[in-house]
Write a protein that holds these residues in place. Structure first.
Motif, PDB file in Angstrom:
ATOM      1  N   PHE A 111       0.832  -1.207   0.000  1.00 54.81           N
ATOM      2  CA  PHE A 111       0.000   0.000   0.000  1.00 54.81           C
ATOM      3  C   PHE A 111       0.866   1.256   0.000  1.00 54.81           C
ATOM      4  O   PHE A 111       0.613   2.205  -0.755  1.00 54.81           O
ATOM      5  CB  PHE A 111      -0.930  -0.004   1.213  1.00 54.81           C
ATOM      6  CG  PHE A 111      -1.611   1.315   1.460  1.00 54.81           C
ATOM      7  CD1 PHE A 111      -2.702   1.696   0.699  1.00 54.81           C
ATOM      8  CD2 PHE A 111      -1.151   2.186   2.443  1.00 54.81           C
ATOM      9  CE1 PHE A 111      -3.326   2.920   0.905  1.00 54.81           C
ATOM     10  CE2 PHE A 111      -1.761   3.402   2.650  1.00 54.81           C
ATOM     11  CZ  PHE A 111      -2.854   3.775   1.888  1.00 54.81           C
TER      12      PHE A 111
ATOM     13  N   ALA B 128      -9.938   2.102   7.234  1.00 54.20           N
ATOM     14  CA  ALA B 128      -8.598   1.995   6.644  1.00 54.20           C
ATOM     15  C   ALA B 128      -7.910   0.714   7.102  1.00 54.20           C
ATOM     16  O   ALA B 128      -7.201   0.056   6.315  1.00 54.20           O
ATOM     17  CB  ALA B 128      -7.761   3.214   7.017  1.00 54.20           C
TER      18      ALA B 128
ATOM     19  N   ILE C 224      -6.677  -1.968   4.281  1.00 58.42           N
ATOM     20  CA  ILE C 224      -5.272  -2.297   4.041  1.00 58.42           C
ATOM     21  C   ILE C 224      -4.899  -3.674   4.582  1.00 58.42           C
ATOM     22  O   ILE C 224      -4.334  -4.507   3.870  1.00 58.42           O
ATOM     23  CB  ILE C 224      -4.361  -1.224   4.679  1.00 58.42           C
ATOM     24  CG1 ILE C 224      -4.624   0.145   4.054  1.00 58.42           C
ATOM     25  CG2 ILE C 224      -2.884  -1.594   4.499  1.00 58.42           C
ATOM     26  CD1 ILE C 224      -3.939   1.291   4.770  1.00 58.42           C
TER      27      ILE C 224
ATOM     28  N   SER D 291      -7.031   4.761   1.144  1.00 58.71           N
ATOM     29  CA  SER D 291      -7.224   3.611   2.034  1.00 58.71           C
ATOM     30  C   SER D 291      -8.642   3.555   2.597  1.00 58.71           C
ATOM     31  O   SER D 291      -8.885   2.874   3.586  1.00 58.71           O
ATOM     32  CB  SER D 291      -6.236   3.699   3.190  1.00 58.71           C
ATOM     33  OG  SER D 291      -6.419   4.913   3.907  1.00 58.71           O
TER      34      SER D 291
END
Length: 402
Positions: A84, A292, A296, A322
């Motif tokens: 990411f 988030a 992720i 995200s």
């Protein structure tokens, strides 16, 4: 002067009021919070405007990256943190017009979604023009990193100092500070520069313990971060692991006199919480960004551990790299869905007064109290019929009133 009422009023710093009334002047400042159950209650001369649901103060978003708003949907979900981060670094450059338009659009969206103040991470000056004119009050955390390379510290600091100098601050009703990105991206000399630049009573933030590899680096000195750093032309030959999680390394180098927000904390333990609380001299806060975390790493923090330790939690949205949207209500909905043991009033406290205190905006924001101008929201579609069993569900909506 306008008066507003609903079946329940949640002042946040005092118990809920059935059929309470909030009086607000033309500048958005609260002049009275009236409880019909009080023996001294006197009905206002003007009939209050009636709203469905409950009335609460505006939300506080303690962790956002508004400048990444143009990256919505660009990074795939479930990639884990290191891939990411590579996406963020490699994808963020695009036409300035697109960046500016996305920032303006999502600043307006956050206001519409009831967000009154934002703790915003920035590496560039892209957000400064919007912050100067926004209805939202911003605390800009000018984030610095040098990939733990001491020889890059001076040049990195000089570049970010320009961003710090140009970012919106007190003259616009906002605030700003310099902050380290994360334990694994800041060298000791850069920590020293950051600490020296913050020469007042600033709040600072730090991304903390988001992935297993982060703690592994500081525990043993190996793991997935080694090829990650190599990909950016950095070496960790000079680095010695401390045999503890990353937060313990950060505490050795950050300033304990600063109010500090640790962000994400997906793997933070009771020992880490206790150590940080004992270290901090001006308040420690723990920002959770559940959507988030799921986007992720597909995991959430152990909220029960933070509650058991008496930790002050706040709520953030992270970035549109995200997350699917910048909405505190959506963060609370996710917590309610996956961690349903958490009481409704606890979540409201996290999303309002705790966040205001973390950003040091609580003199104006975070609760329905006389003299404050915290905004006024109506939450409708709650599950349950009373404060004892209210829950945020799929049908819960937020409407900004003031």
């Amino acid at each position: 002067m306008t008066y507003h009422t609903a079946p329940w009023i949640y002042p946040i710093t005092s118990p809920p009021m059935k059929d309470g009334i909030v009086a607000i002047d033309d500048k958005g400042r609260i002049t009275a919070v009236l409880d019909p159950a009080s023996p001294t209650f006197t009905a206002p001369a003007t009939a209050p405007e009636k709203h469905d649901g409950i009335l609460i103060p505006g939300f506080i978003n303690t962790h956002c990256h508004l400048e990444l708003s143009h990256l919505v949907g660009k990074s795939q979900t479930g990639k884990t943190l290191l891939p990411f981060l590579i996406d963020v670094i490699s994808m963020r450059e695009t036409a300035q017009e697109a960046i500016d338009a996305a920032i303006e659009k999502h600043d307006a969206y956050m206001w519409e979604q009831g967000i009154q103040a934002v703790g915003d991470i920035c590496n560039k000056l892209d957000t400064a023009p919007v912050k100067k004119k926004s209805n939202i009050r911003y605390y800009s955390f000018v984030e610095m990193f040098d990939f733990m390379q001491p020889d890059r510290a001076e040049a990195s600091y000089d570049g970010y100092k320009t961003v710090y100098d140009g970012q919106s601050g007190a003259l616009d009703g906002n605030a700003k500070s310099a902050v380290p990105h994360a334990p694994y991206t800041v060298s000791n000399p850069l920590y020293e520069h950051i600490n020296a630049l913050n020469d007042g009573n600033e709040t600072v933030s730090l991304h903390n313990q988001e992935t297993i590899a982060e703690d592994q680096l500081f525990l043993t000195g190996d793991g997935d971060f080694l090829p990650f750093f190599k990909g950016f032309g950095a070496t960790l030959d000079h680095f010695s692991p401390i045999g503890k999680g990353s937060i313990f390394h950060a505490l050795e180098h950050m300033d304990p006199a600063k109010r500090t927000i640790f962000v994400h904390n997906t793997l933070t333990t009771a020992e880490g919480i206790r150590t940080a609380e004992a270290w901090g001299q001006n308040g420690i806060f723990w920002a959770t960004c559940p959507n988030a975390n799921l986007y992720i790493e597909n995991r959430l923090p152990r909220y029960d551990v933070f509650i058991a330790e008496g930790a002050k939690m706040t709520v953030g949205t992270d970035s549109l790299t995200s997350n699917w949207q910048l909405s505190i209500l959506e963060e609370l909905r996710t917590i309610s869905r996956f961690q349903s043991y958490l009481p409704f009033e606890t979540l409201l406290t996290w999303a309002t007064i705790n966040g205001a205190e973390a950003l040091q905006f609580d003199d104006e924001l975070g609760s329905l109290e006389v003299g404050k101008a915290p905004g006024l929201l109506a939450l409708t579609g709650l599950e349950g019929r009373s404060p004892e069993d209210f829950r945020i569900g799929a049908g819960t909506r937020v409407q900004r009133i003031v």
